[in-house]
Design a protein around this motif. Structure first.
Motif, PDB file in Angstrom:
ATOM      1  N   LEU A 116      57.778  53.000  -0.241  1.00 10.60           N
ATOM      2  CA  LEU A 116      57.321  51.349  -0.062  1.00 10.60           C
ATOM      3  C   LEU A 116      59.008  51.331  -0.447  1.00 10.60           C
ATOM      4  CD1 LEU A 116      55.754  48.532  -0.085  1.00 10.60           C
ATOM      5  CD2 LEU A 116      55.050  48.771  -1.789  1.00 10.60           C
ATOM      6  N   HIS A 117      58.834  52.028  -1.567  1.00 14.43           N
ATOM      7  CA  HIS A 117      61.066  51.146  -1.589  1.00 14.43           C
ATOM      8  C   HIS A 117      61.567  51.412  -0.963  1.00 14.43           C
ATOM      9  CE1 HIS A 117      63.113  50.510  -5.505  1.00 14.43           C
ATOM     10  NE2 HIS A 117      64.141  50.604  -5.253  1.00 14.43           N
ATOM     11  N   PRO A 118      61.785  52.342  -0.881  1.00 17.81           N
ATOM     12  CA  PRO A 118      63.244  52.514   0.351  1.00 17.81           C
ATOM     13  C   PRO A 118      63.449  51.992   1.541  1.00 17.81           C
ATOM     14  CG  PRO A 118      61.800  54.473   0.296  1.00 17.81           C
ATOM     15  CD  PRO A 118      61.314  53.237  -1.020  1.00 17.81           C
ATOM     16  N   ARG A 119      62.191  51.123   1.934  1.00 11.72           N
ATOM     17  CA  ARG A 119      61.641  50.383   3.205  1.00 11.72           C
ATOM     18  C   ARG A 119      62.146  48.998   3.164  1.00 11.72           C
ATOM     19  NH1 ARG A 119      59.065  55.190   3.536  1.00 11.72           N
ATOM     20  NH2 ARG A 119      58.901  56.032   5.942  1.00 11.72           N
ATOM     21  N   VAL A 120      61.208  48.214   2.172  1.00 13.68           N
ATOM     22  CA  VAL A 120      62.268  47.255   1.357  1.00 13.68           C
ATOM     23  C   VAL A 120      63.709  47.229   1.002  1.00 13.68           C
ATOM     24  CG1 VAL A 120      61.304  45.264   0.131  1.00 13.68           C
ATOM     25  CG2 VAL A 120      60.047  47.077   0.481  1.00 13.68           C
ATOM     26  N   THR A 176      54.924  54.107  12.874  1.00 11.36           N
ATOM     27  CA  THR A 176      55.694  53.235  12.544  1.00 11.36           C
ATOM     28  C   THR A 176      56.991  53.204  13.261  1.00 11.36           C
ATOM     29  OG1 THR A 176      57.330  54.822  10.592  1.00 11.36           O
ATOM     30  CG2 THR A 176      55.349  53.360   9.980  1.00 11.36           C
ATOM     31  N   THR A 177      56.520  53.429  14.600  1.00 10.65           N
ATOM     32  CA  THR A 177      57.303  53.716  15.605  1.00 10.65           C
ATOM     33  C   THR A 177      57.609  52.086  16.505  1.00 10.65           C
ATOM     34  OG1 THR A 177      55.303  54.140  16.883  1.00 10.65           O
ATOM     35  CG2 THR A 177      56.898  55.736  16.733  1.00 10.65           C
ATOM     36  N   GLN A 221      56.464  48.312   6.861  1.00  7.60           N
ATOM     37  CA  GLN A 221      57.040  49.817   7.759  1.00  7.60           C
ATOM     38  C   GLN A 221      56.341  50.661   6.044  1.00  7.60           C
ATOM     39  OE1 GLN A 221      58.047  51.341   9.907  1.00  7.60           O
ATOM     40  NE2 GLN A 221      57.788  48.599  10.966  1.00  7.60           N
ATOM     41  N   GLY A 222      56.640  50.895   4.630  1.00  7.86           N
ATOM     42  CA  GLY A 222      55.721  51.020   3.372  1.00  7.86           C
ATOM     43  C   GLY A 222      54.629  51.071   2.891  1.00  7.86           C
ATOM     44  N   ILE A 223      53.703  50.436   4.414  1.00  9.65           N
ATOM     45  CA  ILE A 223      52.438  50.295   3.447  1.00  9.65           C
ATOM     46  C   ILE A 223      52.367  51.166   4.630  1.00  9.65           C
ATOM     47  CG2 ILE A 223      50.545  48.947   4.086  1.00  9.65           C
ATOM     48  CD1 ILE A 223      51.863  46.586   2.700  1.00  9.65           C
TER      49      ILE A 223
END
Length: 354
Positions: free
Chosen positions: A138-142, A214-215, A204-206
């Protein structure tokens, strides 16, 4: 969160059976359709943090509602929220509701305060591998979503003894999405495109944690101008002008406000059900309307966004990201039904799949 009492029970049973007990890491077995629990922080009588004309409870609800829309529009998931309106929910209600529902993961959305800057996220200090995996996904995508709009400090992945992290029985993460009392952060939080990007990062993280694709969906973007043949309708109460150089195309439409239904409609052919960003463009003038209603026909009902048309003219302004059904229909309306003074303007609409 890893349940050590369950391990003690397994150890006792194993001892009676004469075998060794092995801790079981990770979350519970998932149903065919993953169950995602979203918790917009605060609400009702609890505004949360306040600053720079913003309230935490409103921001967390906006992010969370968009997050739900993005998840449902793009993946086969089941979503439940602790609140979908401005109501009061206790901490115990939030965790009890998620536990009783049997959620596969829990994400609590918050806005920070205290004079810092940037994004940080939390998990419970003593936790299992599944929670760590959720946190790492989650963290890097947020933060990536936020940085697609503006400069944001990454304050890192942290741990804390928060109720919603301690009392949930599934992997749980709490996000702190910028500082409401820091002007630079607040200016980002006031931007509709930043809120949408933050929701997209959460989604995206979820999806990554759940192993969902996630494409990006097939590209689609279309602009409908007030002069586009067969795509714009308005009554004779709407005038036509080319006065402002901030217009999109040759001209734009305008009308006096009135407490009656007389909307100008933009018709759009949506190729497939999904999540779409809707933007509008209009010229600006001090004599234009300070609260012009824009109505979007979404898959879950009409949603209204009011725009101040006295400023920010000549640029694309986001109304938000919405789940849309496939089909050719009147999609976006600019309504005259407002008590605010000044001309209501209808110029152009842009719809982009995200």
């Amino acid at each position: 969160m890893f349940d050590d009492s369950a391990l003690r029970r397994r150890t006792l049973l194993a001892a009676l059976a004469g075998v060794a007990a092995v801790p079981v890491l990770g979350g519970p077995a998932r149903a065919a359709v993953p169950k995602v629990y979203i918790d917009p922080g605060h609400g009702g009588t609890d505004p949360g943090a306040v600053g720079n004309g913003l309230q935490e409870k409103a921001l967390t609800l906006d992010i969370s509602l968009q997050l739900r829309s993005i998840l449902l529009a793009n993946w086969s998931v089941d979503v439940r929220m602790s609140r979908t309106t401005d109501i009061t929910r206790s901490l115990a209600y939030r965790t009890d509701d998620a536990n009783a529902w049997g959620a596969d993961l829990f994400v609590s959305v918050h806005i920070n305060s205290g004079g810092g800057t940037g994004f940080e996220s939390y998990r419970y200090p003593t936790t299992d591998a599944a929670t760590i995996n959720l946190h790492n996904a989650l963290h890097p995508r947020v933060i990536a979503g936020m940085r697609s709009i503006g400069s944001v400090t990454d304050r890192g992945l942290k741990t804390a003894n928060f109720h919603v992290l301690r009392e949930t029985t599934m992997p749980a993460v709490l996000t702190e999405n910028l500082f409401i009392d820091t002007l630079a952060d607040a200016n980002l939080l006031k931007r509709a495109d930043f809120i949408t990007a933050t929701a997209q990062g959460h989604a995206q993280g979820i999806a990554s944690y759940l192993g969902l694709s996630t494409t990006n969906p097939p590209a689609f973007s279309v602009i409908v101008d007030n002069a586009t043949a067969g795509r714009f309708t308005a009554s004779t109460n709407w005038g036509t002008s080319s006065y402002s150089s901030q217009r999109y195309g040759a001209d734009y439409r305008f009308a006096n406000p009135t407490l009656a239904s007389d909307a100008a409609w933009f018709k759009v052919d949506i190729p497939a059900a999904g999540n779409y960003r809707i933007e509008v463009r209009h010229p600006a003038d001090p004599g234009y309307n300070g609260s012009a209603p824009h109505v979007v026909v979404t898959a879950s009902g009409n949603q209204t966004v009011n725009l101040d048309q006295r400023s920010n003219g000549g640029v694309w302004r986001s109304l938000g990201t919405f789940p849309l059904a496939a089909g050719d229909r009147n999609l976006v309306a600019v309504s005259r039904w407002t008590s605010a003074a000044g001309y209501v303007v209808a110029d152009a609409v842009r719809v982009t799949r995200v």
